[in-house]
Design a protein around this motif. Structure first.
Motif, mmCIF file in Angstrom:
data_model
loop_
_atom_site.group_PDB
_atom_site.id
_atom_site.type_symbol
_atom_site.label_atom_id
_atom_site.label_comp_id
_atom_site.label_asym_id
_atom_site.label_seq_id
_atom_site.Cartn_x
_atom_site.Cartn_y
_atom_site.Cartn_z
ATOM 1 N N GLU A 232 -23.414 -6.090 24.328
ATOM 2 C CA GLU A 232 -24.573 -6.000 25.224
ATOM 3 C C GLU A 232 -24.300 -5.096 26.416
ATOM 4 O O GLU A 232 -25.151 -4.272 26.797
ATOM 5 C CB GLU A 232 -24.954 -7.402 25.700
ATOM 6 C CG GLU A 232 -25.559 -8.285 24.618
ATOM 7 C CD GLU A 232 -25.803 -9.699 25.101
ATOM 8 O OE1 GLU A 232 -26.554 -10.433 24.431
ATOM 9 O OE2 GLU A 232 -25.250 -10.085 26.155
ATOM 10 N N VAL A 233 -23.151 -5.255 27.042
ATOM 11 C CA VAL A 233 -22.836 -4.451 28.225
ATOM 12 C C VAL A 233 -22.668 -2.989 27.852
ATOM 13 O O VAL A 233 -23.134 -2.087 28.573
ATOM 14 C CB VAL A 233 -21.576 -5.004 28.919
ATOM 15 C CG1 VAL A 233 -21.105 -4.049 30.020
ATOM 16 C CG2 VAL A 233 -21.857 -6.387 29.503
ATOM 17 N N LYS A 235 -24.132 -1.440 25.426
ATOM 18 C CA LYS A 235 -25.479 -0.909 25.199
ATOM 19 C C LYS A 235 -26.190 -0.664 26.524
ATOM 20 O O LYS A 235 -26.924 0.324 26.671
ATOM 21 C CB LYS A 235 -26.275 -1.877 24.334
ATOM 22 C CG LYS A 235 -25.854 -1.898 22.869
ATOM 23 C CD LYS A 235 -26.686 -2.891 22.071
ATOM 24 C CE LYS A 235 -26.263 -2.919 20.607
ATOM 25 N NZ LYS A 235 -27.040 -3.935 19.831
ATOM 26 N N GLU A 236 -25.993 -1.549 27.495
ATOM 27 C CA GLU A 236 -26.638 -1.406 28.809
ATOM 28 C C GLU A 236 -26.287 -0.072 29.452
ATOM 29 O O GLU A 236 -27.136 0.566 30.096
ATOM 30 C CB GLU A 236 -26.204 -2.555 29.715
ATOM 31 C CG GLU A 236 -26.780 -2.493 31.127
ATOM 32 C CD GLU A 236 -26.256 -3.617 32.010
ATOM 33 O OE1 GLU A 236 -26.475 -3.543 33.229
ATOM 34 O OE2 GLU A 236 -25.627 -4.573 31.486
ATOM 35 N N TYR A 320 -18.976 -8.422 31.904
ATOM 36 C CA TYR A 320 -18.558 -7.031 32.074
ATOM 37 C C TYR A 320 -17.072 -6.856 31.773
ATOM 38 O O TYR A 320 -16.653 -5.822 31.253
ATOM 39 C CB TYR A 320 -18.924 -6.556 33.477
ATOM 40 C CG TYR A 320 -20.427 -6.500 33.643
ATOM 41 C CD1 TYR A 320 -21.136 -5.351 33.320
ATOM 42 C CD2 TYR A 320 -21.138 -7.623 34.042
ATOM 43 C CE1 TYR A 320 -22.519 -5.317 33.413
ATOM 44 C CE2 TYR A 320 -22.524 -7.598 34.136
ATOM 45 C CZ TYR A 320 -23.216 -6.443 33.819
ATOM 46 O OH TYR A 320 -24.584 -6.415 33.899
#
Length: 436
Positions: A232-233, A235-236, A320
Motif C-alpha cells: 500500500e505504501v 503504491k501511495e 511506512y
C-alpha cells in the motif's frame, strides 16, 4: 497561564490523596475522596513531562507506557508545552491524558531576550506545575534532560519522588560529572537508555539512588512485518515493488545529522540508481533554517525528486517502516532511537551511527550495521551491502524481529518503569523518615 488543558479521556482515575496509604508528601492537599476514588486507591499516578511540542521518542514513551502500566497499578499523565506542535494531538489520540501549560525551554540562541524570557517565566511555570501536582494527586514525576528543571524543582518543593531519565549523550564530557551530581541531588531513581549510556555518565561509581537501564518501548504487536502495508505504501508513492527503499523516521533537526544521511544517499544512488529514499518526520519552527538547508541539499543531490520522498509526519509509522528495505540512522548523538527499535520489530535491518546505546540496540552484523558518526561513506557502504544482498537482508530482518520481541517489547519496558517508580517512592519515604 494557570489554566490546564486536559483531554476528555473516559475513565480517568483521580487519586483521593495519600492519607489512606500513609504516604504523606508534606505540602500536598486532598479533598475528601468519593466512593469511586476510595475503590481505586490502589492506582498510582505518574506525571511524564516533556518540554518539546513536536512528537518524538520521549512522547512515544509517555504515550505507550500508560496502557502498559495500567495492569501494574499505574496511570501515566503527560505534561507538554502549550505551543504549536503535533505531540499533544498524537498522545491524546492514543488515549493518554495530556495537560498543557506555557512551558519555556533553553534555546540555542545568542539572542539574550530568549534567555531572559526563560528566566523570568521559570518561577511562574514552576508554580503552575506545583498546582497541577497537587490537583492531580501525582505520586511520582518523570523528567529528563538537564537544561529545563521546572518539574524537578516543582516536585522537590512538593516533596514528590522524581524518576530522572537520562536519554542521550549530548553533554560535553567534562560537564558530565557535574550533571550527574545535579541529577542525583534531585532524583529518587535514575533511568538510562542503555547500559553504555549509564557507564558513560557514571563509570564504575555507584550513585546514591537506584539505577535502571532500559530501552524505549516498542509495541511489537503493532510494529511487525506486514506485506499488505508494504504494498500500500509503495503504491501511495509510486515506488516499484522491486525497488530498494532506504528509509528514515526522524524529525528534521540537527541531532539526527540528516545532512550526512543525504550525502550517503547520493553515494548509494550513484551505485544503485533504482533506489528510493523515504523520509518520515516533522519540521518544527525552531529548526526551520536547518530543514530549509536540508531541502536545498536534496535539490542539489542529483537524485530525482520522485525518488527522494519527504512524506512529513505520520501517525501510522508502522505502515511506512514496512515499506522500507533498510532504515538508516545518521544521528550525531542519541540514547537509543525508538524508531530504530521499531524498524527492527518490523523486520527491517538498521544501519546506525555508533552513538551512545545504538551499538547495544543494533547487533552489528546480525540485525544491521553500526558505523562511525558523521561518515556518509560508511553509512552508504553498509546500506549498499544490504540492498545488494537480498539473502543477507532477509536473514538480518528475521533476526531483527526476533531480537526486538525478546529485548524491546513494551511489556519489558513497562516492568522496568514500574520498578523505577516504586523505587523512587521508597527512597523518598526513607528520606522523610530519616528527617523525622
Amino acid at each position: 497561564m494557570d489554566n490546564f488543558e486536559q483531554s476528555s479521556k473516559k475513565g480517568l482515575v483521580a487519586r483521593a490523596g495519600d492519607a489512606a496509604t500513609g504516604d504523606d508528601y508534606g505540602t500536598r492537599t486532598a479533598s475528601t475522596p468519593s466512593t469511586k476514588e476510595k475503590n481505586r486507591l490502589d492506582v498510582r499516578r505518574a506525571l511524564f513531562v516533556c518540554h518539546y511540542p513536536v512528537f518524538g521518542g520521549p512522547h512515544n514513551w509517555g504515550m505507550r507506557l500508560n496502557a502498559a502500566l495500567a495492569p501494574r497499578g499505574w496511570e501515566v499523565l503527560v505534561l507538554l508545552p502549550d505551543e504549536p506542535g503535533n505531540a499533544a494531538e498524537r498522545v491524546r489520540a492514543a488515549g493518554s491524558t495530556v495537560f498543557q501549560i506555557p512551558l519555556h525551554r533553553t534555546r540555542k540562541s545568542v539572542d539574550p531576550r530568549k534567555h531572559l524570557a526563560y528566566l523570568v517565566t521559570l518561577p511562574r511555570e514552576v508554580a503552575a506545575i506545583r498546582r497541577l501536582l497537587r490537583e492531580q494527586r501525582i505520586d511520582v514525576v518523570m523528567t529528563g534532560g538537564y537544561t529545563n528543571p521546572h518539574e524537578a524543582i516543582a516536585a522537590r518543593l512538593e516533596n514528590i519522588p522524581i524518576v530522572w531519565q537520562v536519554a542521550n549523550l549530548h553533554s560535553v564530557a567534562l560537564l558530565r560529572p557535574l550533571i550527574m551530581r545535579m541529577i542525583e541531588r534531585f532524583a529518587d531513581a535514575i533511568m538510562f537508555t542503555g547500559e553504555n549510556l549509564q557507564r558513560t555518565y557514571l563509570g564504575e561509581r555507584k550513585p546514591s539512588v537506584e539505577v535502571f537501564p532500559f530501552y524505549p518501548p516498542v509495541d511489537t504487536k503493532l510494529f511487525r512485518p506486514n506485506e499488505l502495508s508494504r504494498e500500500e505504501v509503495r503504491k501511495e508513492f509510486n515506488i516499484p515493488m522491486d525497488a530498494p527503499v532506504i528509509g528514515s523516521v526522524a524529525n528534521l533537526n540537527s541531532q539526527k545529522g540528516l545532512e550526512y544521511w543525504i550525502r550517503a544517499a547520493v553515494l548509494i544512488f550513484q551505485q544503485e540508481p533504482a533506489t528510493y529514499f523515504l523520509w518520515i518526520g516533522a519540521r518544527s519552527e525552531t529548526n526551520r533554517t536547518y530543514a530549509a538547508n536540508l531541502e536545498k541539499e536534496i535539490g542539489r543531490s542529483g537524485i530525482p525528486p520522485e525518488q527522494f520522498i519527504l512524506a512529513g509526519p505520520r501517525m501510522d509509522t508502522h505502515r511506512y517502516l514496512a515499506a522500507m528495505d533498510v532504515k538508516m540512522l545518521s544521528s550525531r548523538y542519541e540514547g537509543v532511537a525508538t524508531t530504530s527499535l521499531e524498524a527492527l520489530a518490523v523486520g527491517v535491518p538498521v544501519v546506525a551511527t555508533d552513538v551512545a546505546g545504538m551499538a547495544e540496540a543494533v547487533r552489528n552484523g546480525q540485525t544491521g550495521f553500526v558505523v562511525p558518526p558523521a561518515n556518509p561513506a560508511e553509512l552508504a557502504a553498509a546500506a549498499l551491502r544490504l540492498i545488494q544482498d537480498p539473502e543477507m537482508r532477509r536473514a538480518m530482518g528475521e533476526e531483527a524481529r526476533r531480537d526486538a520481541v525478546r529485548r524491546f517489547d513494551l511489556s519489558i519496558c513497562a516492568e522496568t518503569h514500574r520498578c523505577a517508580l516504586e523505587s523512587a517512592i521508597a527512597h523518598r519515604l526513607r528520606l522523610r523518615n530519616a528527617k523525622a
